[in-house]
Scaffold this motif. Structure first.
Motif, PDB file in Angstrom:
ATOM      1  N   ASP A   1     -24.183  -6.432 -61.509  1.00 54.39           N
ATOM      2  CA  ASP A   1     -22.844  -6.451 -62.111  1.00 54.39           C
ATOM      3  C   ASP A   1     -22.064  -7.720 -61.781  1.00 54.39           C
ATOM      4  O   ASP A   1     -20.842  -7.765 -61.916  1.00 54.39           O
ATOM      5  CB  ASP A   1     -22.055  -5.219 -61.666  1.00 54.39           C
ATOM      6  N   GLY A   2     -22.748  -8.769 -61.323  1.00 57.69           N
ATOM      7  CA  GLY A   2     -22.088 -10.040 -61.069  1.00 57.69           C
ATOM      8  C   GLY A   2     -21.498 -10.185 -59.683  1.00 57.69           C
ATOM      9  O   GLY A   2     -20.854 -11.203 -59.386  1.00 57.69           O
ATOM     10  N   ARG A   3     -21.705  -9.204 -58.825  1.00 64.25           N
ATOM     11  CA  ARG A   3     -21.203  -9.297 -57.451  1.00 64.25           C
ATOM     12  C   ARG A   3     -22.292  -9.878 -56.532  1.00 64.25           C
ATOM     13  O   ARG A   3     -23.477  -9.812 -56.836  1.00 64.25           O
ATOM     14  CB  ARG A   3     -20.749  -7.933 -56.958  1.00 64.25           C
ATOM     15  N   TRP A   4     -21.840 -10.417 -55.409  1.00 63.20           N
ATOM     16  CA  TRP A   4     -22.751 -11.028 -54.437  1.00 63.20           C
ATOM     17  C   TRP A   4     -22.668 -10.270 -53.116  1.00 63.20           C
ATOM     18  O   TRP A   4     -21.583  -9.883 -52.685  1.00 63.20           O
ATOM     19  CB  TRP A   4     -22.398 -12.501 -54.215  1.00 63.20           C
ATOM     20  N   GLN A   5     -23.841 -10.113 -52.500  1.00 62.77           N
ATOM     21  CA  GLN A   5     -23.888  -9.430 -51.214  1.00 62.77           C
ATOM     22  C   GLN A   5     -23.410 -10.377 -50.105  1.00 62.77           C
ATOM     23  O   GLN A   5     -23.928 -11.494 -49.962  1.00 62.77           O
ATOM     24  CB  GLN A   5     -25.316  -8.964 -50.897  1.00 62.77           C
ATOM     25  N   LEU A   6     -22.431  -9.933 -49.348  1.00 63.20           N
ATOM     26  CA  LEU A   6     -21.952 -10.683 -48.180  1.00 63.20           C
ATOM     27  C   LEU A   6     -22.123  -9.810 -46.946  1.00 63.20           C
ATOM     28  O   LEU A   6     -21.791  -8.613 -46.971  1.00 63.20           O
ATOM     29  CB  LEU A   6     -20.478 -11.059 -48.328  1.00 63.20           C
ATOM     30  N   ARG A   7     -22.627 -10.430 -45.895  1.00 67.17           N
ATOM     31  CA  ARG A   7     -22.726  -9.730 -44.615  1.00 67.17           C
ATOM     32  C   ARG A   7     -21.901 -10.506 -43.603  1.00 67.17           C
ATOM     33  O   ARG A   7     -22.163 -11.695 -43.361  1.00 67.17           O
ATOM     34  CB  ARG A   7     -24.181  -9.628 -44.158  1.00 67.17           C
ATOM     35  N   LEU A   8     -20.900  -9.837 -43.054  1.00 68.08           N
ATOM     36  CA  LEU A   8     -19.933 -10.503 -42.184  1.00 68.08           C
ATOM     37  C   LEU A   8     -19.862  -9.786 -40.843  1.00 68.08           C
ATOM     38  O   LEU A   8     -19.956  -8.557 -40.767  1.00 68.08           O
ATOM     39  CB  LEU A   8     -18.548 -10.496 -42.836  1.00 68.08           C
ATOM     40  N   TRP A   9     -19.703 -10.576 -39.781  1.00 69.72           N
ATOM     41  CA  TRP A   9     -19.476 -10.033 -38.446  1.00 69.72           C
ATOM     42  C   TRP A   9     -18.256 -10.710 -37.822  1.00 69.72           C
ATOM     43  O   TRP A   9     -18.057 -11.919 -37.998  1.00 69.72           O
ATOM     44  CB  TRP A   9     -20.660 -10.297 -37.518  1.00 69.72           C
ATOM     45  N   TRP A  10     -17.488  -9.949 -37.066  1.00 74.10           N
ATOM     46  CA  TRP A  10     -16.493 -10.515 -36.161  1.00 74.10           C
ATOM     47  C   TRP A  10     -16.980 -10.205 -34.754  1.00 74.10           C
ATOM     48  O   TRP A  10     -17.142  -9.041 -34.372  1.00 74.10           O
ATOM     49  CB  TRP A  10     -15.113  -9.919 -36.402  1.00 74.10           C
ATOM     50  N   LYS A  11     -17.256 -11.267 -33.974  1.00 73.82           N
ATOM     51  CA  LYS A  11     -17.878 -11.119 -32.661  1.00 73.82           C
ATOM     52  C   LYS A  11     -16.946 -11.681 -31.584  1.00 73.82           C
ATOM     53  O   LYS A  11     -16.990 -12.882 -31.290  1.00 73.82           O
ATOM     54  CB  LYS A  11     -19.225 -11.838 -32.635  1.00 73.82           C
ATOM     55  N   PRO A  12     -16.116 -10.831 -30.985  1.00 73.89           N
ATOM     56  CA  PRO A  12     -15.183 -11.315 -29.967  1.00 73.89           C
ATOM     57  C   PRO A  12     -15.910 -11.891 -28.745  1.00 73.89           C
ATOM     58  O   PRO A  12     -16.835 -11.273 -28.205  1.00 73.89           O
ATOM     59  CB  PRO A  12     -14.381 -10.061 -29.604  1.00 73.89           C
ATOM     60  N   PHE A  13     -15.493 -13.086 -28.361  1.00 73.60           N
ATOM     61  CA  PHE A  13     -15.934 -13.755 -27.127  1.00 73.60           C
ATOM     62  C   PHE A  13     -17.448 -13.971 -27.048  1.00 73.60           C
ATOM     63  O   PHE A  13     -17.987 -14.188 -25.960  1.00 73.60           O
ATOM     64  CB  PHE A  13     -15.453 -12.969 -25.890  1.00 73.60           C
ATOM     65  N   VAL A  14     -18.143 -13.943 -28.181  1.00 66.65           N
ATOM     66  CA  VAL A  14     -19.595 -14.101 -28.139  1.00 66.65           C
ATOM     67  C   VAL A  14     -19.996 -15.479 -27.619  1.00 66.65           C
ATOM     68  O   VAL A  14     -21.041 -15.634 -26.975  1.00 66.65           O
ATOM     69  CB  VAL A  14     -20.199 -13.843 -29.541  1.00 66.65           C
ATOM     70  N   THR A  15     -19.174 -16.498 -27.876  1.00 67.32           N
ATOM     71  CA  THR A  15     -19.527 -17.854 -27.440  1.00 67.32           C
ATOM     72  C   THR A  15     -19.576 -17.984 -25.922  1.00 67.32           C
ATOM     73  O   THR A  15     -20.192 -18.912 -25.403  1.00 67.32           O
ATOM     74  CB  THR A  15     -18.520 -18.874 -27.997  1.00 67.32           C
ATOM     75  N   PHE A  16     -18.939 -17.040 -25.209  1.00 67.99           N
ATOM     76  CA  PHE A  16     -18.975 -17.095 -23.752  1.00 67.99           C
ATOM     77  C   PHE A  16     -20.399 -16.918 -23.220  1.00 67.99           C
ATOM     78  O   PHE A  16     -20.699 -17.337 -22.092  1.00 67.99           O
ATOM     79  CB  PHE A  16     -18.051 -16.027 -23.154  1.00 67.99           C
ATOM     80  N   ILE A  17     -21.284 -16.310 -24.016  1.00 70.86           N
ATOM     81  CA  ILE A  17     -22.681 -16.185 -23.599  1.00 70.86           C
ATOM     82  C   ILE A  17     -23.275 -17.562 -23.353  1.00 70.86           C
ATOM     83  O   ILE A  17     -23.896 -17.817 -22.310  1.00 70.86           O
ATOM     84  CB  ILE A  17     -23.496 -15.434 -24.672  1.00 70.86           C
ATOM     85  N   TRP A  18     -23.059 -18.465 -24.299  1.00 70.93           N
ATOM     86  CA  TRP A  18     -23.673 -19.798 -24.199  1.00 70.93           C
ATOM     87  C   TRP A  18     -22.841 -20.737 -23.327  1.00 70.93           C
ATOM     88  O   TRP A  18     -23.404 -21.626 -22.685  1.00 70.93           O
ATOM     89  CB  TRP A  18     -23.887 -20.349 -25.606  1.00 70.93           C
ATOM     90  N   TYR A  19     -21.524 -20.539 -23.281  1.00 74.62           N
ATOM     91  CA  TYR A  19     -20.737 -21.286 -22.299  1.00 74.62           C
ATOM     92  C   TYR A  19     -21.243 -20.966 -20.890  1.00 74.62           C
ATOM     93  O   TYR A  19     -21.368 -21.853 -20.037  1.00 74.62           O
ATOM     94  CB  TYR A  19     -19.252 -20.917 -22.398  1.00 74.62           C
ATOM     95  N   GLY A  20     -21.519 -19.681 -20.669  1.00 77.11           N
ATOM     96  CA  GLY A  20     -22.031 -19.275 -19.364  1.00 77.11           C
ATOM     97  C   GLY A  20     -23.367 -19.918 -19.058  1.00 77.11           C
ATOM     98  O   GLY A  20     -23.612 -20.383 -17.937  1.00 77.11           O
ATOM     99  N   GLY A  21     -24.265 -19.967 -20.066  1.00 74.66           N
ATOM    100  CA  GLY A  21     -25.562 -20.611 -19.853  1.00 74.66           C
ATOM    101  C   GLY A  21     -25.422 -22.075 -19.486  1.00 74.66           C
ATOM    102  O   GLY A  21     -26.142 -22.584 -18.614  1.00 74.66           O
ATOM    103  N   LEU A  22     -24.482 -22.769 -20.143  1.00 71.34           N
ATOM    104  CA  LEU A  22     -24.259 -24.183 -19.819  1.00 71.34           C
ATOM    105  C   LEU A  22     -23.680 -24.339 -18.417  1.00 71.34           C
ATOM    106  O   LEU A  22     -24.038 -25.276 -17.678  1.00 71.34           O
ATOM    107  CB  LEU A  22     -23.325 -24.811 -20.855  1.00 71.34           C
TER     108      LEU A  22
END
Length: 653
Positions: free
Chosen positions: A596-617
Motif C-alpha cells: 500500500d505504499g508504506r515503508w517498514q521502519l524499525r526504531l529503537w530508543w536506547k538510553p545511555f547505551v553509549t556508556f557501554i563503549w565509553y566504559g570499554g575505552l
C-alpha cells in the motif's frame, strides 16, 4: 614476483623458527651438562630478530598484492575487487582465513624478535627457554600456513575480476577490529612462552613477573579494544539493535579476555609481593589455551558466523593437532614442574591478595560458564541433537559469579597487602553499600525493571564511587600512574555496567509501517518519513529512507538509513543510522515497502547505551596508564639498582 618474494620470506622465517627452537634446546641441554649455555646460544636471539623481520616483509608483500589487486593470486581474487575503496582493499588482506593467519604469525614473530632484541633482565637460561617456547609455537603456525593455508597461492589463469570482500566486513570498524584482537592473542602467546620458560628453568620469581607483566597488560588492552570495537560494529552494522549476542565467535574473544584479566591481577601480585606463583603460571597457560581454542572455533568450519573464516575440516584438524600439542604439552609441563614452584609469600584472606584470589576464582568460574555454553551445542550436535544456548543461560548463570566479583572489586583496592581487617574499612564499605541501596530503590521506583538490570544499576553506582576511594587522603599529583590506571579501569567497568543495565532496562522499540510524510514515535522522538530515494556508492546501490527526528517539536535531526545491494559479491545489507545524545541513541533501520505504499521502519530508543563503549575505552585507557606506570617504576628500580652497584664498586675500590 611479489607473491613469490612473500612466500620465500615466509619459508625462511619458518626455518629460522626451527633454528630458534633447536638452538635453544641445545643450549639448555649444554647448560644442564656443563653448566654453560655454549656457543650455540648466541645464534638464538639473532634468529628470532631475523624471523620477525622476514615475517613482517612477507605480510607487507601481501598488503602490496591487495593494494594493486593482483588477480593472479587466489586470495586476492576471492577477497578483493578492483572497484573497492583502498582501505577495504587493504583490510581484505586480513579479512579472510589465510591473510588473518599470516597477520597472526607476523605479529607473533615481531613480538619474539622484540623480546630477543631488548630483554636483558631475566637470566639467560630462562630467556633461552622462553625463546624456545616462542619458536615452538611459531613453528606450528608456520607449518599451518605453508602446508594448509598458503596466502600466496597463484591461480592457473588470472581472474577477470575479484569476487570482493564480504560486504558486512567492508566497514571501518572491521578494518581495525581483527588486528586489534590478534595483537591481544599474540601478547598472550608471549606470556605463555614466558610461563613455559620460567617452568622449564624453575625461575618463577618476581623479576620474571615484572618482565611478563607489560606483555600481559598490552594483550589485555588490545583484547579490550578489540572486543569493544567488535561489539560496536555488530551493534550498528548488523541492524539488529543489540550489542552482544553470545555468539560462539564473540565468546571466542571473551574467553581469552576473562583469562587475561585474571592473569593480569595474578602477575601483578607476583611482581609486587612474591605470591601466587603457581596461579600465575597456570593462568598464563589457560589464557593462551583460550586464544588457541578461539582460533579453532573460528577456523575449523564447525561454526557458521559472519566472521568465522574457514569451512575446511582439514584445516580444523590441523589446528586441533596444534591445540593438543600446545595445551597438552604445557599442561604436562605444569604437572611435572608445578611441585618445584614454591608457594611464595603467605597472606591472609582479609588482604588485597585475598580479594584478588577471590576475584580470580570468580573470573575462572565465569570463564568455565562461557566455555560450557559455547561448546555444549557443538557436542550435542554430534549426536544429532540441536540445542540453542543464549542469554537465558549466560546472563543469570554468569551473574552468580560476576556479582560477587564486582562487590569484592569495590572493596579489594581499599585493603592492605598481606594482612588487614574489614573493620578498618567499615566506613568506606558502609558508604558504598548505602549508595548501592539508594540506587536500587530509586531504580525500582522509577520503572518496572527486571532483577538483573536492577542489580546492575545499583552495582554500577557503588563501583563508580568505590573506584575513586583508593585516592582518598592522598595528594593527587603524587599518586603513581599505575594507581591511576587501576582507578580509571575500575571506573570504566562501572560506566560500562551502567550502560549495559540501562540498555537492558529502558530500551523502547517501535516497528511501524509509515507512508511518505507520515510519522511515528519512539521514546522522546517523533520520527517523520520525508522521502525514499535510490542512491549509489563505489561498489553498491541502495534504497535510502530520509527521516526527520524531533524531540518536543524541536530542531529536526536528519537520518539516512539504507538497504544496500552490493554486486561484488552480491549481497543485501542493512545500514542502520544513529542519532546520539548525551543520554542515549535513536537507532533507525529501513525495511521493505509494503503493497500500500508504506515503508517498514524499525526504531529503537536506547538510553545511555553509549556508556557501554565509553566504559570499554576507559578500561583500555586504564590499562595504558598501568603500562606506563609499571614501565616507569621498573626503570626507576633498575636505575636505583645500578646506582647502588656503582656505589659498592666505588667503596670496594
Amino acid at each position: 614476483m611479489i607473491a613469490e618474494l612473500g612466500l620465500a620470506a615466509l619459508w625462511l622465517a619458518a626455518a629460522l623458527a626451527g633454528l630458534q627452537l633447536v638452538a635453544s634446546a641445545m643450549a639448555l641441554r649444554s647448560d644442564a651438562v656443563s653448566g654453560e649455555l655454549g656457543e650455540v646460544a648466541k645464534t638464538v636471539r639473532p634468529a628470532a630478530v631475523a624471523q620477525g623481520l622476514l615475517a613482517g616483509f612477507s605480510f607487507i608483500m601481501l598488503l602490496w598484492l591487495f593494494a594493486i589487486t593482483d588477480l593472479s593470486v587466489k586470495l586476492v581474487a576471492t577477497n578483493s575487487h578492483s572497484m573497492k575503496p583502498m582501505i577495504f582493499k587493504l583490510s581484505g588482506a586480513w579479512g579472510n582465513h589465510e591473510g588473518s593467519m599470516l597477520l597472526w604469525v607476523t605479529v607473533m614473530a615481531l613480538a619474539g624478535g622484540l623480546i630477543a632484541a631488548i630483554e636483558r633482565r631475566l637470566p639467560e637460561r630462562t630467556m633461552q627457554a622462553t625463546l624456545a617456547a616462542q619458536g615452538f609455537v611459531a613453528l606450528g603456525f608456520y607449518a599451518f600456513l605453508l602446508l594448509s593455508s598458503n596466502p600466496f597461492e597463484r591461480l592457473p589463469t588470472p581472474a577477470a575480476e575479484g569476487m570482493g570482500l564480504n560486504p558486512l566486513l567492508q566497514d571501518i570498524g572491521l578494518a581495525f577490529h581483527p588486528p586489534t584482537l590478534y595483537f591481544g592473542y599474540v601478547g598472550l602467546s608471549v606470556a605463555f612462552s614466558f610461563a613455559c620458560g620460567a617452568l622449564i628453568t624453575r625461575q618463577v620469581t618476581p623479576e620474571f613477573a615484572r618482565v611478563m607483566r607489560p606483555w600481559v597488560l598490552g594483550a589485555w588492552v588490545f583484547l579490550t579494544l578489540g572486543i569493544t570495537a567488535g561489539s560496536y560494529w555488530a551493534y550498528y552494522e548488523l541492524g539488529w539493535g543489540g550489542w552482544w549476542f553470545w555468539d560462539p565467535v564473540e565468546n571466542a574473544s571473551l574467553m581469552p579476555w576473562l583469562a587475561a584479566t585474571a592473569l593480569l591481577h595474578s602477575v601483578s601480585v607476583l611482581a609486587a609481593r612474591d605470591a601466587l606463583r603457581a596461579w600465575t603460571i597456570m593462568l598464563g597457560v589457560v589464557a593462551f589455551s583460550m586464544s588457541m581454542l578461539g582460533t579453532f572455533l573460528v577456523r575449523s568450519g564447525i561454526l557458521t558466523s559472519v566472521h568465522a573464516f574457514a569451512v575446511d575440516p582439514e584445516r580444523g584438524s590441523f589446528i586441533l593437532i596444534l591445540l593438543a600439542l600446545y595445551i597438552g604439552g604445557s599442561l604436562l609441563l605444569f604437572a611435572l614442574r608445578a611441585g618445584s614452584v614454591s608457594e611464595g609469600e603467605r597472606f591472609s584472606i582479609a588482604s588485597r591478595e585475598g580479594a584478588l584470589v577471590f576475584n580470580n576464582v570468580m573470573l575462572s568460574a565465569t570463564l568455565a560458564i562461557v566455555l560450557l555454553g559455547t561448546l555444549y551445542p557443538l557436542l550435542t550436535e554430534v549426536f544429532d541433537v540441536r540445542v540453542s544456548v543464549g542469554p537465558p543461560y549466560f546472563n543469570p548463570v554468569g551473574a552468580i559469579f560476576v556479582i560477587p566479583m564486582l562487590l569484592v572489586m569495590a572493596v579489594g583496592p581499599l585493603l592492605r597487602w598481606r594482612q588487614d581487617g574489614f573493620g578498618r574499612i567499615s566506613k568506606e564499605m558502609a558508604i558504598v553499600g548505602a549508595l548501592m541501596l539508594v540506587a536500587l530503590i530509586l531504580a525500582a521506583l522509577l520503572a518496572d525493571i527486571a532483577i538483573l538490570p536492577l542489580l546492575g544499576l545499583a552495582l554500577a553506582a557503588g563501583l563508580a564511587l568505590a573506584s575513586f576511594l583508593p585516592l582518598r587522603g592522598r595528594k593527587i599529583t603524587r599518586v603513581p600512574i599505575a594507581t591511576w590506571g587501576m582507578v580509571v579501569a575500575h571506573f570504566g567497568i562501572a560506566v560500562a555496567l551502567f550502560g549495559m543495565a540501562s540498555e537492558s532496562a529502558f530500551t523502547q522499540e517501535k516497528l511501524a509501517a509509515v507512508e511518505i510524510g507520515g510519522s511515528t514515535e519512539v521514546g522522546p522522538y517523533n520520527v517523520t518519513l520525508d522521502d525514499v530515494a535510490p542512491v549509489a556508492g563505489p561498489n553498491w546501490t541502495a534504497i535510502e529512507a530520509r527521516l526527520s527526528a524531533r524531540i518536543d517539536g524541536g530542531e529536526a535531526i536528519s537520518l539516512r538509513p539504507q538497504s544496500r545491494h552490493f554486486w561484488a559479491p552480491p549481497q543485501e545489507t542493512t545500514e542502520s543510522v544513529l542519532a546520539t545524545r548525551w543520554n542515549g541513541q535513536l537507532y533507525a533501520v529501513v525495511g521493505d515497502a509494503s503493497g500500500d505504499g508504506r515503508w517498514q521502519l524499525r526504531l529503537w530508543w536506547k538510553p545511555f547505551v553509549t556508556f557501554i563503549w565509553y566504559g570499554g575505552l576507559l578500561i583500555s585507557l586504564g590499562g595504558v596508564l598501568a603500562i606506563i606506570g609499571r614501565v616507569q617504576q621498573d626503570l626507576k628500580r633498575r636505575h636505583a639498582l645500578r646506582r647502588t652497584a656503582e656505589r659498592r664498586a666505588e667503596m670496594a675500590a
